[in-house]
Scaffold this motif. Structure first.
Motif, PDB file in Angstrom:
ATOM      1  N   ARG A   1      47.752   3.196  44.203  1.00 61.35           N
ATOM      2  CA  ARG A   1      46.792   4.290  44.215  1.00 61.35           C
ATOM      3  C   ARG A   1      45.454   3.762  44.743  1.00 61.35           C
ATOM      4  O   ARG A   1      45.230   2.549  44.811  1.00 61.35           O
ATOM      5  CB  ARG A   1      46.602   4.882  42.812  1.00 61.35           C
ATOM      6  CG  ARG A   1      47.837   5.592  42.244  1.00 61.35           C
ATOM      7  CD  ARG A   1      48.207   6.822  43.042  1.00 61.35           C
ATOM      8  NE  ARG A   1      49.318   7.559  42.445  1.00 61.35           N
ATOM      9  CZ  ARG A   1      50.602   7.378  42.761  1.00 61.35           C
ATOM     10  NH1 ARG A   1      50.946   6.448  43.650  1.00 61.35           N
ATOM     11  NH2 ARG A   1      51.539   8.119  42.190  1.00 61.35           N
ATOM     12  N   ASN A   2      44.532   4.691  45.080  1.00 58.75           N
ATOM     13  CA  ASN A   2      43.261   4.301  45.681  1.00 58.75           C
ATOM     14  C   ASN A   2      42.113   5.015  44.970  1.00 58.75           C
ATOM     15  O   ASN A   2      41.664   6.079  45.396  1.00 58.75           O
ATOM     16  CB  ASN A   2      43.263   4.635  47.176  1.00 58.75           C
ATOM     17  CG  ASN A   2      42.057   4.072  47.903  1.00 58.75           C
ATOM     18  OD1 ASN A   2      41.595   2.979  47.584  1.00 58.75           O
ATOM     19  ND2 ASN A   2      41.547   4.809  48.880  1.00 58.75           N
ATOM     20  N   TYR A   3      41.648   4.425  43.871  1.00 55.12           N
ATOM     21  CA  TYR A   3      40.562   4.993  43.071  1.00 55.12           C
ATOM     22  C   TYR A   3      39.286   4.178  43.237  1.00 55.12           C
ATOM     23  O   TYR A   3      39.305   3.029  43.669  1.00 55.12           O
ATOM     24  CB  TYR A   3      40.931   4.966  41.587  1.00 55.12           C
ATOM     25  CG  TYR A   3      41.936   6.001  41.144  1.00 55.12           C
ATOM     26  CD1 TYR A   3      41.555   7.313  40.880  1.00 55.12           C
ATOM     27  CD2 TYR A   3      43.273   5.653  40.945  1.00 55.12           C
ATOM     28  CE1 TYR A   3      42.472   8.250  40.440  1.00 55.12           C
ATOM     29  CE2 TYR A   3      44.205   6.580  40.501  1.00 55.12           C
ATOM     30  CZ  TYR A   3      43.800   7.884  40.257  1.00 55.12           C
ATOM     31  OH  TYR A   3      44.707   8.811  39.821  1.00 55.12           O
ATOM     32  N   LEU A   4      38.167   4.782  42.835  1.00 60.73           N
ATOM     33  CA  LEU A   4      36.931   4.061  42.584  1.00 60.73           C
ATOM     34  C   LEU A   4      36.684   4.148  41.084  1.00 60.73           C
ATOM     35  O   LEU A   4      36.783   5.238  40.494  1.00 60.73           O
ATOM     36  CB  LEU A   4      35.750   4.649  43.353  1.00 60.73           C
ATOM     37  CG  LEU A   4      35.717   4.349  44.867  1.00 60.73           C
ATOM     38  CD1 LEU A   4      36.626   5.299  45.623  1.00 60.73           C
ATOM     39  CD2 LEU A   4      34.293   4.466  45.405  1.00 60.73           C
ATOM     40  N   GLY A   5      36.368   3.003  40.449  1.00 60.19           N
ATOM     41  CA  GLY A   5      36.280   2.964  39.000  1.00 60.19           C
ATOM     42  C   GLY A   5      34.876   2.750  38.479  1.00 60.19           C
ATOM     43  O   GLY A   5      34.088   2.001  39.068  1.00 60.19           O
ATOM     44  N   ILE A   6      34.560   3.423  37.367  1.00 62.18           N
ATOM     45  CA  ILE A   6      33.313   3.229  36.638  1.00 62.18           C
ATOM     46  C   ILE A   6      33.701   2.705  35.259  1.00 62.18           C
ATOM     47  O   ILE A   6      34.285   3.434  34.456  1.00 62.18           O
ATOM     48  CB  ILE A   6      32.492   4.528  36.497  1.00 62.18           C
ATOM     49  CG1 ILE A   6      32.469   5.323  37.819  1.00 62.18           C
ATOM     50  CG2 ILE A   6      31.096   4.204  36.021  1.00 62.18           C
ATOM     51  CD1 ILE A   6      31.797   4.628  38.972  1.00 62.18           C
ATOM     52  N   LEU A   7      33.411   1.434  34.986  1.00 64.06           N
ATOM     53  CA  LEU A   7      33.770   0.792  33.734  1.00 64.06           C
ATOM     54  C   LEU A   7      32.517   0.616  32.870  1.00 64.06           C
ATOM     55  O   LEU A   7      31.394   0.715  33.369  1.00 64.06           O
ATOM     56  CB  LEU A   7      34.412  -0.572  33.996  1.00 64.06           C
ATOM     57  CG  LEU A   7      35.567  -0.601  35.005  1.00 64.06           C
ATOM     58  CD1 LEU A   7      36.050  -2.028  35.223  1.00 64.06           C
ATOM     59  CD2 LEU A   7      36.717   0.291  34.551  1.00 64.06           C
ATOM     60  N   THR A   8      32.703   0.352  31.592  1.00 65.60           N
ATOM     61  CA  THR A   8      31.567   0.172  30.693  1.00 65.60           C
ATOM     62  C   THR A   8      31.704  -1.127  29.916  1.00 65.60           C
ATOM     63  O   THR A   8      32.806  -1.527  29.533  1.00 65.60           O
ATOM     64  CB  THR A   8      31.449   1.335  29.698  1.00 65.60           C
ATOM     65  OG1 THR A   8      32.665   1.426  28.932  1.00 65.60           O
ATOM     66  CG2 THR A   8      31.206   2.644  30.416  1.00 65.60           C
ATOM     67  N   SER A   9      30.565  -1.767  29.660  1.00 70.01           N
ATOM     68  CA  SER A   9      30.571  -2.963  28.820  1.00 70.01           C
ATOM     69  C   SER A   9      30.544  -2.598  27.346  1.00 70.01           C
ATOM     70  O   SER A   9      30.944  -3.391  26.498  1.00 70.01           O
ATOM     71  CB  SER A   9      29.357  -3.839  29.145  1.00 70.01           C
ATOM     72  OG  SER A   9      28.156  -3.152  28.833  1.00 70.01           O
ATOM     73  N   VAL A  10      30.076  -1.383  27.050  1.00 71.78           N
ATOM     74  CA  VAL A  10      29.856  -0.965  25.670  1.00 71.78           C
ATOM     75  C   VAL A  10      29.970   0.552  25.577  1.00 71.78           C
ATOM     76  O   VAL A  10      29.763   1.269  26.566  1.00 71.78           O
ATOM     77  CB  VAL A  10      28.452  -1.439  25.203  1.00 71.78           C
ATOM     78  CG1 VAL A  10      27.347  -0.734  25.985  1.00 71.78           C
ATOM     79  CG2 VAL A  10      28.253  -1.277  23.705  1.00 71.78           C
ATOM     80  N   ASN A  11      30.266   1.051  24.398  1.00 77.00           N
ATOM     81  CA  ASN A  11      30.363   2.496  24.205  1.00 77.00           C
ATOM     82  C   ASN A  11      29.050   3.207  24.499  1.00 77.00           C
ATOM     83  O   ASN A  11      29.034   4.373  24.921  1.00 77.00           O
ATOM     84  CB  ASN A  11      30.811   2.803  22.769  1.00 77.00           C
ATOM     85  CG  ASN A  11      30.871   4.282  22.484  1.00 77.00           C
ATOM     86  OD1 ASN A  11      30.050   4.812  21.755  1.00 77.00           O
ATOM     87  ND2 ASN A  11      31.834   4.959  23.076  1.00 77.00           N
ATOM     88  N   CYS A  12      27.928   2.514  24.337  1.00 77.49           N
ATOM     89  CA  CYS A  12      26.607   3.122  24.549  1.00 77.49           C
ATOM     90  C   CYS A  12      26.385   3.577  25.986  1.00 77.49           C
ATOM     91  O   CYS A  12      25.501   4.395  26.247  1.00 77.49           O
ATOM     92  CB  CYS A  12      25.514   2.134  24.162  1.00 77.49           C
ATOM     93  SG  CYS A  12      25.688   1.454  22.502  1.00 77.49           S
ATOM     94  N   SER A  13      27.157   3.058  26.923  1.00 78.03           N
ATOM     95  CA  SER A  13      27.010   3.460  28.332  1.00 78.03           C
ATOM     96  C   SER A  13      28.114   4.407  28.785  1.00 78.03           C
ATOM     97  O   SER A  13      28.220   4.728  29.977  1.00 78.03           O
ATOM     98  CB  SER A  13      26.982   2.223  29.239  1.00 78.03           C
ATOM     99  OG  SER A  13      28.107   1.399  29.015  1.00 78.03           O
ATOM    100  N   ALA A  14      28.919   4.887  27.837  1.00 72.95           N
ATOM    101  CA  ALA A  14      30.056   5.748  28.186  1.00 72.95           C
ATOM    102  C   ALA A  14      29.614   7.059  28.830  1.00 72.95           C
ATOM    103  O   ALA A  14      30.211   7.522  29.812  1.00 72.95           O
ATOM    104  CB  ALA A  14      30.899   6.029  26.946  1.00 72.95           C
ATOM    105  N   THR A  15      28.578   7.677  28.293  1.00 74.40           N
ATOM    106  CA  THR A  15      28.127   8.963  28.828  1.00 74.40           C
ATOM    107  C   THR A  15      27.641   8.816  30.266  1.00 74.40           C
ATOM    108  O   THR A  15      27.957   9.653  31.130  1.00 74.40           O
ATOM    109  CB  THR A  15      27.023   9.558  27.942  1.00 74.40           C
ATOM    110  OG1 THR A  15      27.567   9.824  26.645  1.00 74.40           O
ATOM    111  CG2 THR A  15      26.474  10.849  28.540  1.00 74.40           C
TER     112      THR A  15
END
Length: 506
Positions: free
Chosen positions: A123-137
């Motif tokens: 598949r060919n996605y672009l991903g947004i990952l987080t180091s912590v739950n505080c940056s989830a939004t």
């Protein structure tokens, strides 16, 4: 209509039980076994065909699945009311069943996306990952900007935000932090992501710079990492993330599929909502497909250590060496200690749904679960989310909880998930497509919008395990080539990202 002779399935000549294909009413004579049901036997459940005394083992697959808690007579229903877990000596016989793999002379191919470093994506996605739950939004806001807004980029499968519930309230060093960082890094490197961004808050225990350095990740054109605090707040962080994605989309859209060898496939093997048919139909059929994949040079990852517990001796015998077999037993011992420390036990399985489907003990469930791994050699054993580098059939230590287990497999490099279910699952796993195999035809018909493949034909007697496995292997190749799965059509896969949380939350 089934004849009396076909009401049950016998798995081995020495077994004490047979499995009901359909509900067997009280008084029904099962002709093949010359035994009459003394109570109603639900579909998928066990009917005793030999008398078993209290305390003696009951055999299924010619393996111990538990011990009788009272005398049981032929024709009785064998389940939680008269069968219980018990410990017994297991002969690991390391590497005793090791055999030479017969590779396909002309390996199968699929249409994959070849990345610049030679790795192949499904598949060919672009991903947004987080180091912590505080940056989830913030991560979700970046991804949400591109929902239904990628018409100009038909070769991009989507922009995906994968968030989690930890990253702070934990020690900044030690095993829990190591596992979390290893998992995030596995996704950051995953070939199914054209690029990734890692978003932090700035003051969390899981500091981005430590994450990058400990996992040997470097900021470059394919990996951006920043914090909300350094960007000046939520709005500016979101704008930064959106701008980065917009900059990369034209290049990401240049991805083209081309024929590649099936050796580039890495399957994560899962089962969830198992029933009495799982070890008879879907798991063995998936195992047959795994054998085909391995013979074509590919890789398959079996996991869920609490759900192979009691059947590990079947895997150690297939290990290529005693060293590999010992690595598996070391993880079993870790789990025994881990559950003991937390006031639990390894037989907290099967779940209520498993029991309703006919599974009684973890021994019985595990014996069926290992069938997903086929019959080829066990070539290596990995800890959770470690990069899988070996080719062939491997094992990764994970919990039995499906989202956590599959997350570890994908972090390790799985580019496709195969998920068997008897009770019904609706699981998806971005960025890796997830195929679901129904163990029985009734489930497939009832929940067809969620099921990708019907293994109930094995129970119905219209298809052999080998035939179902071959057909499923073809579906694997089509899916890897871009054909969408049922869970992808529904949009599953972002909320199912679930790194394994170890240790205390402070």
């Amino acid at each position: 209509m089934l004849q009396a002779a076909d009401l049950t399935i016998r798995l081995h000549a020495e077994d004490d039980v047979v499995i009901a294909r359909v509900e067997i009413p009280t008084g029904t004579l099962v002709v093949k076994e010359n035994v009459r049901a003394v109570v109603t036997i639900p579909a998928g459940h066990k009917l005793l065909v030999k008398a078993v005394q209290k305390g003696k083992p009951v055999m299924r697959y010619n393996q111990i699945i538990g011990f009788a808690t009272r005398d049981i007579r032929p024709g009785e229903h064998v389940h939680v009311h008269n069968l219980a877990m018990g410990d017994f000596q297991r002969d690991y016989a390391f590497a005793s069943l090791k055999k030479e793999t017969q590779y396909a002379p002309e390996p199968a191919t699929f249409l994959g996306i070849v990345r610049g470093d030679g790795r192949v994506a499904t598949r060919n996605y672009l991903g947004i990952l987080t180091s912590v739950n505080c940056s989830a939004t913030v991560a979700r806001m970046i991804a949400r900007h591109f929902e239904n807004n990628l018409e100009e980029y038909p070769n991009v499968d989507g922009v995906v935000a994968l968030t989690h519930k930890t990253g702070c309230g934990m020690a900044s060093e030690g095993e829990p932090a190591d596992v979390l960082r290893r998992t995030i890094a596995g996704y950051a490197r995953h070939p199914n992501f054209f690029s990734t961004q890692i978003v932090g808050l700035g003051c969390e225990a899981n500091q981005i710079n430590v994450l990058l350095s400990s996992q040997r990740l470097k900021r470059d054109e394919k990996l951006e990492a920043f914090t909300i605090q350094e960007k000046g707040g939520t709005r500016k962080a979101v704008e930064n993330g959106i701008a980065r994605v917009k900059e990369l989309l034209p290049e990401a859209n240049k991805a083209k599929r081309e024929p590649v060898a099936a050796s580039h496939l890495v399957l994560g093997l899962q089962c969830g909502g198992s029933d009495g048919y799982s070890g008879i139909s879907a798991n063995p059929a998936l195992g047959a497909a795994v054998d085909l994949l391995v013979r074509n040079g590919g890789t398959a990852i079996l996991s869920e250590t609490p759900e192979i517990y009691g059947a590990e001796h079947l895997l150690t015998r297939r290990a290529v060496s005693r060293e590999v077999g010992e690595k598996l037993i070391a993880r079993i011992r870790w789990w025994e200690d881990y559950t003991r420390r937390n006031g639990n036990e390894m037989n907290n399985n099967p779940s209520p749904g498993n029991k309703a489907g006919g599974l009684t003990t973890i021994l019985e469930k595990s014996l069926g679960a290992v069938a997903k791994g086929g019959t080829t050699n066990l070539v290596d054993v990995y800890e959770y989310a470690q990069p899988v580098k070996a080719k062939g059939f491997v094992y990764m230590d994970t919990p039995g909880y499906d989202p956590v287990s599959a997350t570890g497999q994908v972090a390790g490099g799985a580019n496709l998930i195969c998920f068997t279910t008897g009770r019904g699952s609706a699981y998806g796993c971005k960025p890796a497509p997830s195929l679901k195999l129904a163990t029985n035809s009734a489930l497939f018909a009832h929940q067809e919008e969620d099921m990708d493949f019907n293994c109930g034909t094995i129970i119905d007697g219209t298809r052999s395990i080998a035939e179902a496995g071959a057909a499923f292997f073809e579906l694997i190749l089509k899916t890897a080539s871009g054909q969408r799965t049922k869970s992808e059509i529904f949009g599953y896969g972002e909320d199912e990202f679930a790194p394994w949380t170890l240790g205390a939350t402070m």
